[in-house]
Design an enzyme around this catalytic site. Structure first.
Site, PDB file in Angstrom:
ATOM      1  CD  GLN A  39       9.124   2.115  -3.400  1.00 18.81           C
ATOM      2  OE1 GLN A  39       9.344   3.325  -3.348  1.00 18.81           O
ATOM      3  NE2 GLN A  39       8.001   1.444  -3.472  1.00 18.81           N
TER       4      GLN A  39
ATOM      5  N   GLY B  31       3.091  -9.816  -4.086  1.00 18.85           N
ATOM      6  CA  GLY B  31       1.941  -8.735  -3.932  1.00 18.85           C
ATOM      7  C   GLY B  31       1.638  -7.947  -5.285  1.00 18.85           C
ATOM      8  CD  GLU B  32      -1.072  -3.250  -6.808  1.00 17.31           C
ATOM      9  OE1 GLU B  32      -2.088  -3.833  -6.158  1.00 17.31           O
ATOM     10  OE2 GLU B  32      -1.216  -2.118  -7.318  1.00 17.31           O
ATOM     11  CG  ASP B  33       5.937  -1.255  -5.998  1.00 16.23           C
ATOM     12  OD1 ASP B  33       5.448  -0.537  -6.998  1.00 16.23           O
ATOM     13  OD2 ASP B  33       6.915  -0.985  -5.251  1.00 16.23           O
ATOM     14  CB  SER B  34       8.049  -6.539  -5.194  1.00 18.61           C
ATOM     15  OG  SER B  34       7.136  -7.553  -4.887  1.00 18.61           O
TER      16      SER B  34
ATOM     17  CG  ASP C  42      -1.796  -1.314   1.442  1.00 22.04           C
ATOM     18  OD1 ASP C  42      -2.647  -1.493   0.806  1.00 22.04           O
ATOM     19  OD2 ASP C  42      -1.322  -1.976   2.174  1.00 22.04           O
TER      20      ASP C  42
END
Ligand code: TRH
Length: 377
Positions: free
Chosen positions: A255, A272-275, A17
């Site tokens: 990051q 997940g999403e971002d990685s 998030d």
């Protein structure tokens, strides 16, 4: 006048998030000259990604973004021109009133989770709830035309290509993390949730013909690694060797360094999403551990992505990749799938590059948001 944006982020769990909203906030400032406030309810999670964060500060500036702690009693705040509720988080009542009190209502968007499912195309941009005179809209990231696209900073791919073409830069970066791989070793990164399939994958790498150096940033999967090693603890920097497999624990890196880590590796396991998206921009073969959802609906999302991602592969390579990803996501036996996938390494490598370029040919998510606002005005 700069367009003002408020982005609201509640950290449900993990880092996705805050990872996504921080990336978006920075890009809106750096590339679209927006004035951005990022409201975050958990600055400790944020600090892991961005060590400069002061966890006790009510307000602070980071890389041109005004970071506001969203905790405790809400202080009266005027609404911005564009308001993003990330991942359906609930805005403070008083802020909703402030939105409604504006002479010109703000654009209110719900930034949704990323999914490759087809229905996303039909729902992207549709109206959702209304609060008084303020209409909320769905904004869906995605991989297909007609969605909001993926987060991708301008110049990212050029930076990545330059880094990957520069063996010295890679060595210097890895050495800064204490990583000195053997010249013939395949470098693999592992960022995942707990996974009962891990032991069989580690077995396969330990007994395989190719030396593998596995990098594991501190996190949830580490307990499974330790169980396989039969060790109580491993701290960042520690290295263990089992057959052809060298295992090394890394600290959780900022990051931007995580990007460089992905660019440095020959294979990335992400989650997940971002990685997951960053590994696609790294243009290397990858393995996705999807975030688990109730009633296994995440498995539909997995299939939707596999359908798109494997489309250009030969039938054998496609089956191998699908087998590996499916096994990983049900915590199943990995060894046979890994050996099968290894047979298609070169094809997968070239495919990852093609997929990256294809995805990068679409407008990025920040640009799509700015365009959405202009169209809405
Ligand atoms: O942490 P995650 O599992 O986050 C998840 C997903 O976003 C999921 O969709 C969501 O529903 C759930 O949280 C609540 O995985 P993700 O999305 O890859 O986020 C990890 C972030 O951490 C990403 O921005 C990369 C960053 N990161 C670092 O900065 N340094 C590191 O060393 C590592 C391993 C990751």
């Amino acid at each position: 006048m700069r367009v003002t944006w408020d982005i609201f982020c509640t950290v449900v769990d993990n880092f996705g998030d805050i990872g996504v909203t921080w990336r978006l906030a920075r890009q809106l400032v750096a590339e679209h000259q927006c004035a951005v406030r990022l409201w975050v309810d958990d600055l400790r999670a944020f600090e892991r990604l961005c060590p400069a964060i002061q966890v006790d500060a009510a307000r602070q500036w980071q890389q041109g973004v005004e970071v506001c702690r969203w905790q405790g009693e809400w202080q009266p705040t005027a609404s911005a021109d564009v308001v993003i509720a990330a991942f359906a988080c609930q805005l403070p009542d008083a802020y909703l009133e402030a939105m409604a009190a504006r002479e010109q209502a703000p654009l209110w968007l719900n930034l949704d989770y990323l999914s490759a499912e087809d229905w996303v195309v039909g729902c992207h941009g549709l109206p959702s709830l209304k609060h008084k005179n303020v209409q909320k809209y769905f904004f869906f990231p995605g991989f297909q035309a007609g969605t909001g696209g993926l987060l991708r900073e301008g110049g990212l791919l050029l930076q990545r290509e330059a880094f990957q073409a520069d063996a010295a830069a890679r060595s210097v970066f890895l050495a800064s993390l204490g990583v000195v791989p053997a010249p013939d070793a395949r470098l693999v990164s592992l960022f995942a949730y707990e996974n009962t399939g891990l032991a069989s994958w580690l077995d396969a790498m330990a007994t395989g013909g190719t030396p593998t150096h596995l990098l594991v940033p501190e996190g949830r999967v580490l307990a499974d690694v330790l169980r396989w090693l039969d060790l109580e603890q491993m701290t960042p920097g520690m290295v263990q060797v089992r057959g052809a497999l060298t295992l090394q624990v890394l600290p959780f890196v900022p990051q931007d360094d995580y990007d460089r880590l992905l660019w440095s590796c020959d294979f990335n396991a992400v989650r997940g999403e971002d990685s997951f998206v960053r590994a696609q921009w790294a243009a290397r073969p990858m393995l996705w551990h999807i975030y688990r959802q109730e009633d296994d609906i995440h498995l539909d999302k997995l299939e939707a992505f596999l359908h798109l991602y494997t489309a250009g592969l030969s039938p054998d390579a496609r089956l191998a990749l699908q087998g590996l990803w499916r096994a990983w996501n049900v915590g199943g036996e990995m060894a046979g799938h890994w050996r099968e996938a290894e047979r298609h390494w070169q094809e997968w490598f070239e495919h990852a590059e093609r997929w990256c370029l294809e995805q990068a040919s679409r407008p990025d998510l920040a640009a799509a948001l700015v365009q959405f606002y202009r169209n809405w005005l």
